[in-house]
Design a protein around this motif. Structure first.
Motif, PDB file in Angstrom:
ATOM      1  N   LEU A  41       0.915  -1.134   0.051  1.00  0.00           N
ATOM      2  CA  LEU A  41      -0.139   0.013   0.077  1.00  0.00           C
ATOM      3  C   LEU A  41       0.916   1.283  -0.165  1.00  0.00           C
ATOM      4  O   LEU A  41       1.958   1.399   0.590  1.00  0.00           O
ATOM      5  N   ASN A  42       0.345   2.407  -0.675  1.00  0.00           N
ATOM      6  CA  ASN A  42       0.901   3.789  -0.617  1.00  0.00           C
ATOM      7  C   ASN A  42       0.426   4.532   0.454  1.00  0.00           C
ATOM      8  O   ASN A  42      -0.873   4.493   1.052  1.00  0.00           O
ATOM      9  N   TYR A  43       1.198   5.187   1.100  1.00  0.00           N
ATOM     10  CA  TYR A  43       0.855   6.129   2.165  1.00  0.00           C
ATOM     11  C   TYR A  43       1.261   7.437   2.142  1.00  0.00           C
ATOM     12  O   TYR A  43       2.327   7.643   1.972  1.00  0.00           O
ATOM     13  N   CYS A  44       0.480   8.414   2.277  1.00  0.00           N
ATOM     14  CA  CYS A  44       0.824   9.709   2.531  1.00  0.00           C
ATOM     15  C   CYS A  44       1.598  10.093   4.023  1.00  0.00           C
ATOM     16  O   CYS A  44       1.289   9.240   4.928  1.00  0.00           O
ATOM     17  N   GLY A  45       2.474  10.933   4.017  1.00  0.00           N
ATOM     18  CA  GLY A  45       3.243  11.261   5.258  1.00  0.00           C
ATOM     19  C   GLY A  45       2.308  11.662   6.159  1.00  0.00           C
ATOM     20  O   GLY A  45       2.442  11.229   7.445  1.00  0.00           O
ATOM     21  N   HIS A  46       1.308  12.317   5.977  1.00  0.00           N
ATOM     22  CA  HIS A  46       0.484  12.826   7.012  1.00  0.00           C
ATOM     23  C   HIS A  46      -0.404  11.443   7.714  1.00  0.00           C
ATOM     24  O   HIS A  46      -0.846  11.615   8.875  1.00  0.00           O
ATOM     25  N   THR A  47      -0.625  10.545   6.594  1.00  0.00           N
ATOM     26  CA  THR A  47      -1.241   9.210   7.146  1.00  0.00           C
ATOM     27  C   THR A  47      -0.626   8.448   8.136  1.00  0.00           C
ATOM     28  O   THR A  47      -0.938   8.106   9.083  1.00  0.00           O
ATOM     29  N   LEU A  48       0.921   8.532   7.722  1.00  0.00           N
ATOM     30  CA  LEU A  48       1.679   7.752   8.569  1.00  0.00           C
ATOM     31  C   LEU A  48       1.566   8.585   9.888  1.00  0.00           C
ATOM     32  O   LEU A  48       1.836   8.062  10.967  1.00  0.00           O
ATOM     33  N   VAL A 100      -3.783  12.452  -0.671  1.00  0.00           N
ATOM     34  CA  VAL A 100      -5.171  12.031  -0.331  1.00  0.00           C
ATOM     35  C   VAL A 100      -4.920  10.765   0.536  1.00  0.00           C
ATOM     36  O   VAL A 100      -4.674   9.775   0.118  1.00  0.00           O
ATOM     37  N   ASP A 101      -5.615  10.897   1.691  1.00  0.00           N
ATOM     38  CA  ASP A 101      -5.765   9.527   2.626  1.00  0.00           C
ATOM     39  C   ASP A 101      -6.920   8.550   2.021  1.00  0.00           C
ATOM     40  O   ASP A 101      -8.008   9.303   2.184  1.00  0.00           O
ATOM     41  N   ALA A 102      -6.804   7.605   1.478  1.00  0.00           N
ATOM     42  CA  ALA A 102      -7.898   6.857   0.813  1.00  0.00           C
ATOM     43  C   ALA A 102      -8.699   5.674   1.790  1.00  0.00           C
ATOM     44  O   ALA A 102      -9.325   5.205   1.509  1.00  0.00           O
ATOM     45  N   SER A 107      -4.805   2.443  -1.055  1.00  0.00           N
ATOM     46  CA  SER A 107      -3.404   3.168  -1.179  1.00  0.00           C
ATOM     47  C   SER A 107      -3.758   4.582  -1.227  1.00  0.00           C
ATOM     48  O   SER A 107      -4.985   5.121  -1.891  1.00  0.00           O
ATOM     49  N   ASP A 108      -3.242   5.476  -0.398  1.00  0.00           N
ATOM     50  CA  ASP A 108      -3.284   6.936  -0.579  1.00  0.00           C
ATOM     51  C   ASP A 108      -2.675   7.344  -2.030  1.00  0.00           C
ATOM     52  O   ASP A 108      -1.938   6.475  -2.641  1.00  0.00           O
ATOM     53  N   TYR A 109      -2.920   8.528  -2.363  1.00  0.00           N
ATOM     54  CA  TYR A 109      -2.580   8.957  -3.759  1.00  0.00           C
ATOM     55  C   TYR A 109      -2.401  10.512  -3.743  1.00  0.00           C
ATOM     56  O   TYR A 109      -3.153  11.246  -2.754  1.00  0.00           O
ATOM     57  N   CYS A 110      -1.790  10.973  -4.892  1.00  0.00           N
ATOM     58  CA  CYS A 110      -1.762  12.342  -5.185  1.00  0.00           C
ATOM     59  C   CYS A 110      -2.910  12.925  -5.790  1.00  0.00           C
ATOM     60  O   CYS A 110      -3.179  12.200  -6.884  1.00  0.00           O
ATOM     61  N   SER A 111      -3.529  13.973  -5.761  1.00  0.00           N
ATOM     62  CA  SER A 111      -4.721  14.235  -6.476  1.00  0.00           C
ATOM     63  C   SER A 111      -4.278  15.299  -7.308  1.00  0.00           C
ATOM     64  O   SER A 111      -3.269  16.267  -7.382  1.00  0.00           O
TER      65      SER A 111
END
Length: 111
Positions: A41-48, A100-102, A107-111
């Protein structure tokens, strides 16, 4: 006298075992194993950060990161959780708030 000697030897052996156990330390786990990271999975820094990761651990567990990436700049950056529970740098999202925290399990993603 022999029984007394045997008791002393058992006591010394017990102390020796306890001393060995007290000084043995397991290998440290990667931060991702401590704070949670699902492989693939992909994670935004703010999600981590919201998951409890310390900023410094995100940087320490990240491979392939650019030189400009510091603990203070991880919020809007996308990371990938790899096998072995480590992070790899994917990209920096273009503007603040665009990572974006999905939601859990996605997986999170860039919008």
């Amino acid at each position: 006298m022999i029984k007394h000697y045997s008791n002393i030897m058992n006591f010394i052996l017990t102390l020796s075992i306890l001393a060995t156990l007290a000084t043995a330390s397991p290998a440290p786990a990667p931060a991702s194993a401590l704070y949670g990271c699902t492989e693939g999975l992909n994670y935004c820094g703010h999600t981590l950060l919201n998951m409890g990761w310390p900023r410094d651990n995100i940087i320490d567990d990240c491979s392939g990161r650019p030189d400009w990436l510091t603990a203070n700049s991880v919020d809007n950056v996308l990371f990938h959780c790899t096998s072995g529970d480590y992070l790899t740098f994917i990209e920096s999202c273009n503007a603040p708030g665009t990572c974006v925290d999905a939601g859990s399990g996605n997986s999170d993603y860039c919008s």
